[in-house]
Design an enzyme around this catalytic site. Structure first.
Site, PDB file in Angstrom:
ATOM      1  N   CYS A   1       4.102   7.106   7.374  1.00  0.00           N
ATOM      2  CA  CYS A   1       4.916   7.820   6.389  1.00  0.00           C
ATOM      3  C   CYS A   1       6.378   7.708   6.817  1.00  0.00           C
ATOM      4  CB  CYS A   1       4.479   9.288   6.344  1.00  0.00           C
ATOM      5  SG  CYS A   1       5.475  10.323   5.264  1.00  0.00           S
TER       6      CYS A   1
ATOM      7  N   CYS B   1       8.335   3.705   1.422  1.00  0.00           N
ATOM      8  CA  CYS B   1       7.408   4.829   1.293  1.00  0.00           C
ATOM      9  C   CYS B   1       6.031   4.194   1.213  1.00  0.00           C
ATOM     10  CB  CYS B   1       7.695   5.639   0.037  1.00  0.00           C
ATOM     11  SG  CYS B   1       6.405   6.851  -0.354  1.00  0.00           S
TER      12      CYS B   1
HETATM   13  N1  DGL Z   1       4.191   8.317   1.939  1.00  0.00           N
HETATM   14  C1  DGL Z   1       5.396   8.965   2.312  1.00  0.00           C
HETATM   15  C2  DGL Z   1       6.419   7.997   2.858  1.00  0.00           C
HETATM   16  O1  DGL Z   1       6.083   6.947   3.352  1.00  0.00           O
HETATM   17  C3  DGL Z   1       6.039   9.973   1.418  1.00  0.00           C
HETATM   18  C4  DGL Z   1       5.444  10.545   0.200  1.00  0.00           C
HETATM   19  C5  DGL Z   1       5.885  11.986  -0.053  1.00  0.00           C
HETATM   20  O2  DGL Z   1       5.312  12.856   0.586  1.00  0.00           O
HETATM   21  O3  DGL Z   1       6.820  12.220  -0.834  1.00  0.00           O
HETATM   22  O4  DGL Z   1       7.587   8.270   2.864  1.00  0.00           O
END
Ligand code: DGL
Length: 268
Positions: A78, A193
């Protein structure tokens, strides 16, 4: 520092169900490892959180996760969490190897021909000092546009669960990535993301011109592979127990359970 045993799992962490974009690459490189996937769905989406509160939440969660699963390494799949908390996690849990996921600005700067690169991320990742420092360090000769999207992570989750995606919304969210300047055009969009690669075909379809969509998942999996070789407990799994998925809400809905099952994970 918690003790690990031989065949300890790799813990993979995301705010939601974006992390499987990294998990699938990790499985290709490490088919004999066990994975525990943790989705902090009770905190989703991370993009709009205040920084100190989110950092505190992630540090605290890891206290429990490391105690409970005793992983050999942890992959923060993430960008929003990594750019905020990776250093704090390393300080809080010294000796435990963490692999972070941060915007692929360096490879984008190396690859661009036009010199115009866009970074598509959550509003949290876009405003981080960490992201700004990456640009200063690696892309000072490029024009980098940071595009914070409020909606794409949720659109991706909905698409994964229900198979539905609002293409006009995708088009509107990615539109600011496309810059024309002095006869040159953006040629690389960094997917910063882990949810976004699930929507990349819709992005291709709604983009005003073709670009290279940079997904760092394979690079992250390679980093994990190199770290696990050195980690305590980093030997292959000793049993064939199914990989587990943990949801901090404790109550993933039916569609999420089905989806996660499709990724070879058993929701606890
Ligand atoms: N999957 C997460 C990232 O790579 C973020 C998604 C979220 O919680 O807004 O930043």
């Amino acid at each position: 520092m918690t003790e690990t045993s031989p065949g300890a799992p790799i813990l993979m962490f995301d705010s939601g169900i974006g992390g499987p974009t990294v998990l699938r690459e990790a499985r290709v490189l490490m088919p004999d490892r066990r994975f525990v996937y943790v989705a902090d769905d009770a905190g989703f989406p991370y993009g709009a959180w205040e920084e100190p509160a989110l950092r505190g939440r992630i540090i605290e969660l890891f206290g429990e996760l490391l105690q409970r699963f005793r992983p050999a390494i942890s992959v923060i799949a993430c960008n929003t969490a990594s750019t905020l908390a990776i250093e704090a996690l390393r300080q809080a849990y010294p000796g435990h190897p963490f692999v972070g996921t941060v915007p692929a600005i360096k490879p984008a700067a190396e690859r661009t021909r036009s010199g115009l690169v866009s970074v598509l991320a959550t509003p949290g990742t876009v405003k981080r000092q960490y992201t700004r420092d990456l640009i200063r360090q690696w892309a000072s000769k490029c024009h980098v546009r940071l595009v914070g999207s409020d909606r794409l992570a949720s659109l991706a989750e909905r698409y994964m669960r229900d198979g539905f995606v609002d293409e006009e919304a995708v088009r509107a969210e990615i539109a600011p990535c496309f810059v024309e300047q002095d006869g040159r055009r953006t040629d690389i969009v960094v997917l910063a993301c882990t949810h976004y690669p699930f929507l990349v075909n819709r992005m291709r379809k709604t983009a005003p011109w073709p670009v290279d969509w940079l997904d760092p998942a394979e690079a992250i999996a390679r980093r994990a592979l190199s770290l696990i070789g050195e980690a305590r407990g980093g030997e292959p799994a000793l049993d064939s127990a199914p990989d587990l998925a943990v949801f901090t809400s404790g109550a993933p809905d039916y569609a999420t359970r089905r989806l996660i099952h499709g990724f070879g994970l058993a929701a606890e």
